[in-house]
Design a protein around this motif. Structure first.
Motif, PDB file in Angstrom:
ATOM      1  N   UNK A   1      -8.616   3.794   7.700  1.00  0.00           N
ATOM      2  CA  UNK A   1      -8.979   3.613   6.307  1.00  0.00           C
ATOM      3  C   UNK A   1      -7.738   3.626   5.417  1.00  0.00           C
ATOM      4  N   UNK A   2      -6.809   4.528   5.695  1.00  0.00           N
ATOM      5  CA  UNK A   2      -5.539   4.613   4.987  1.00  0.00           C
ATOM      6  C   UNK A   2      -4.431   4.194   5.946  1.00  0.00           C
ATOM      7  N   UNK A   3      -3.233   4.408   5.554  1.00  0.00           N
ATOM      8  CA  UNK A   3      -2.106   4.171   6.465  1.00  0.00           C
ATOM      9  C   UNK A   3      -1.963   5.351   7.423  1.00  0.00           C
ATOM     10  N   UNK A   4      -2.995   5.585   8.203  1.00  0.00           N
ATOM     11  CA  UNK A   4      -2.998   6.731   9.095  1.00  0.00           C
ATOM     12  C   UNK A   4      -3.473   7.986   8.384  1.00  0.00           C
ATOM     13  N   UNK A   5      -3.211   9.114   8.979  1.00  0.00           N
ATOM     14  CA  UNK A   5      -3.621  10.386   8.412  1.00  0.00           C
ATOM     15  C   UNK A   5      -2.791  10.721   7.181  1.00  0.00           C
ATOM     16  N   UNK A   6      -3.331  11.587   6.332  1.00  0.00           N
ATOM     17  CA  UNK A   6      -2.595  12.015   5.141  1.00  0.00           C
ATOM     18  C   UNK A   6      -1.611  13.126   5.489  1.00  0.00           C
ATOM     19  N   UNK A   7      -2.107  14.191   6.107  1.00  0.00           N
ATOM     20  CA  UNK A   7      -1.274  15.360   6.415  1.00  0.00           C
ATOM     21  C   UNK A   7      -0.981  15.526   7.902  1.00  0.00           C
TER      22      UNK A   7
END
Length: 658
Positions: free
Chosen positions: A345-351
């Protein structure tokens, strides 16, 4: 019929034996050798000393060892009790005889009240007389030491009883305990087909446990005895087992706050969260509407911002679903990969970009104060959480039906790389949807206990990974909504299934983010429960541990021997001092014969007994002062009685003597 004066032969023989023993002892007491005079008392002291020495020897031998199992019913306690009784009886005899001897010495040299004779005699027979003698002598005479020994000897039995205790201790047993560990997770699955195509399955063992955390407060410990039952198949043949630190394949969790990525806005945007939405999976059929709430603003987010918590500002009517103004989104669970295609959904995980093989990486946003909080535009609680395969180092123990385990260390694969997920549309035989698979086996190369160079590979094959990950598609994504402040909130879940929505009411929503609900802790409990499932697979290797059971040991409290040993030493001192003091005197001790030999003449007895008007004979004995000469008998100090005409006797004592 025999006359009363006749004595049977067996009584004569018995009396003769007793007489011979007494005669032998009497001869010894008349011997010129001091040792022979006191031989019986010396032997008795040695008997007492030997009994105490035997007790101490046995205590030294069995100290810190298991309680001995002797033949018959004899126990160590009974053995010590018997010896202590013998020791106490043997110890009191020389004291009694020495007090009896000092009785005669007391009246030699200076006149003393005749009452002292009875006090001394009683002191040689028991504690009450010893107490009176101690008062009479004021503790200054040698006899006072004997009286003191007699009094303290009353405490010998209690002190000996306190010397030994039998506490229970945990001792290592010859049998071993065991606990499972997982090197790989690869359970057996049966094949399931649909229209000739293999259907993606969910891991049912994982699902049974995970759904308790999806819709409830997780699995709860099962009470067992005074503790809780272990959730893994341990083997403990006793009630106390320990295992060395060991590694196992498991599931780890992490959570991080993302509140800074939320912004409050009012927008006209796509609405995909209402409870009655029936067009799931068909984004083209989603309806737009006016909403207010907190939106996710994140780099790499395709399309418009996503509302994570908020409410409708207008009614919605469309073929895809209906909703009324004021419907609120209380909680949104958003996976960071698309549920249909597994695209990020995003460029991979956030954290958690370093986590190589996440089982699920998702966002959970909720408003703590329910519908009222959403309508007030309260800032929601927002977290990113991830579940991933890892290797855990465990420290486990089982004690009295209570199993305890803690994680010492964790290790996971942090190798970066492209996503292993792949998908392709299903077009054969009219099937819809996508064929999804995981292209990579999970491999974790963890140093053994993280302290040596030995490497062990832990892991999960890709097909098993897919079945485990699909379990979480039921809850991620999901939406928890309410139509009004007074309505019961509804969870819409299993959104990957088209047409009629799946809805559920919850008695407890573990994701709501209330003050009494910690999402991070909830995820940790979920990871622990999933680790237990992985470890519980049949035929997993097992770690051997130690098993302990209670064993009764002998504990010696040496301080309680202080009184017996002190009395033994004081008795020796008292006996030796008495022997020395009376070495040049006749040795009569407690002899009744000596008392008869030195009895008062008839005239003096008559004077004492006829003075009833002036007090009892015992009272007169307190006033009459006498002293003793071994050759001439008792001599009265003063004339306490009215003169009487003496009867002539064949043998008269010298003037001034009775």
């Amino acid at each position: 019929m025999p006359s009363p004066s006749s004595v049977p032969e067996n009584d004569k023989r018995s009396s003769n034996i007793a007489q011979r023993i007494e005669e032998g002892l009497w001869r010894y007491s008349l011997s010129g050798n001091v040792i022979k005079r006191w031989l019986l008392e010396i032997i008795c002291w040695w008997v007492s000393a030997i009994c105490m020495a035997v007790i101490i020897g046995f205590l030294v031998h069995y100290k810190g060892k298991r309680i001995p199992n002797w033949p018959g019913s004899l126990t160590l306690n009974a053995f010590i009790a018997i010896l202590s009784k013998v020791s106490g009886a043997a110890l009191i005899l020389p004291v009694s005889e020495a007090l009896g001897q000092l009785k005669w010495t007391w009246f030699q040299g200076h006149s003393k009240t005749m009452w002292d004779f009875e006090i001394f005699d009683n002191a040689s027979r028991g504690p009450w007389g010893s107490f009176l003698l101690l008062i009479r002598t004021k503790g200054k005479a040698l006899a006072a030491l004997g009286a003191l020994i007699t009094l303290f000897s009353l405490a010998l039995d209690p002190f000996f009883q306190q010397v030994v205790d039998f506490p229970d201790r945990w001792a290592l047993q010859g049998t071993n305990s065991s606990i499972p560990r997982a090197i790989a997770y690869d359970p057996r699955y049966t094949l399931e087909l649909r229209a000739g195509q293999i259907v993606a399955q969910q891991d049912q063992d994982i699902y049974v446990v995970a759904k308790k955390f999806f819709y409830e407060n997780g699995t709860q410990p099962v009470e067992f005895g005074n503790g809780t039952r272990a959730e893994i198949p341990i083997s403990c043949p006793t009630s106390n087992c320990t295992w060395p630190p060991h590694q196992t394949l498991g599931v780890c969790s992490k959570c991080a706050d993302i509140s800074s990525m939320l912004e409050f806005r009012c927008l006209n945007t796509t609405i995909d969260w209402v409870a009655n939405l029936t067009a799931a999976g068909s984004e083209g059929k989603y309806v737009n509407g006016s909403v207010c709430g907190h939106f996710l603003i994140a780099p790499g987010l395709p399309g418009p911002p996503i509302m994570m918590s908020g409410y409708l500002k207008e009614d919605i009517t469309s073929p895809a679903g209906r909703a009324k103004k004021g419907e609120t989104l209380l909680t949104r669970m958003l996976p960071l990969v698309d549920v249909y295609t597994k695209r990020p959904l995003l460029n991979g995980s956030i954290h958690f970009k370093n986590v190589r093989n996440p089982i699920n990486d998702f966002l959970v946003v909720s408003t703590a104060n329910g519908v009222e909080g959403v309508l007030r535009n309260d800032t929601p609680v927002a977290h990113e959480c991830v579940l991933s395969w890892c290797v855990k180092t465990m420290q486990s123990s089982y004690f009295l039906a209570s199993f305890e385990e803690k994680v010492i260390e964790t290790f996971e694969n942090n190798t970066e790389g492209p996503t292993p997920w792949s998908s392709s549309p299903l077009t054969s035989q009219g099937l819809s949807g996508a064929d999804i698979w995981y292209n990579e086996n999970v491999t974790i190369r963890a140093p053994r206990a993280f302290k040596s160079s030995d490497i062990i590979e832990y892991g999960v094959v890709n097909s098993t990974f897919t079945k485990v990950a699909s379990v979480f598609d039921d809850i991620f994504p999901s939406y928890y909504t309410a139509t009004s402040p007074s309505s019961i909130p509804i969870l819409r879940y299993k959104t990957y299934i088209t047409n009629a929505p799946f809805q559920k009411t919850l008695d407890f929503n573990p994701w709501l983010g209330a003050a009494n609900n910690n999402v991070t802790l909830h995820m940790e409990r979920l990871a622990t429960a999933l680790t237990n499932v992985v470890r519980s697979v049949p035929n997993n290797p097992r770690i051997s541990g130690d098993a302990f059971s209670t064993v009764t040991y002998v504990e010696v409290r040496w301080e309680w021997l202080a009184l017996p040993l002190a009395l033994l030493a004081l008795t020796l001192v008292f006996l030796v001092a008495t022997i020395r003091k009376t070495a040049k005197e006749g040795v009569w001790k407690t002899s009744a014969i000596a008392t008869l030999l030195y009895g008062l003449p008839d005239e003096m007895q008559k004077k004492i007994t006829n003075s009833a008007n002036e007090g009892t004979p015992r009272a007169k004995a307190k006033e009459l002062r006498v002293n003793l000469d071994s050759n001439k008998g008792w001599r009265v100090s003063g004339n306490l009685f009215s003169p009487l005409t003496p009867k002539p006797k064949q043998y008269q004592p010298p003037p001034g003597w009775i």
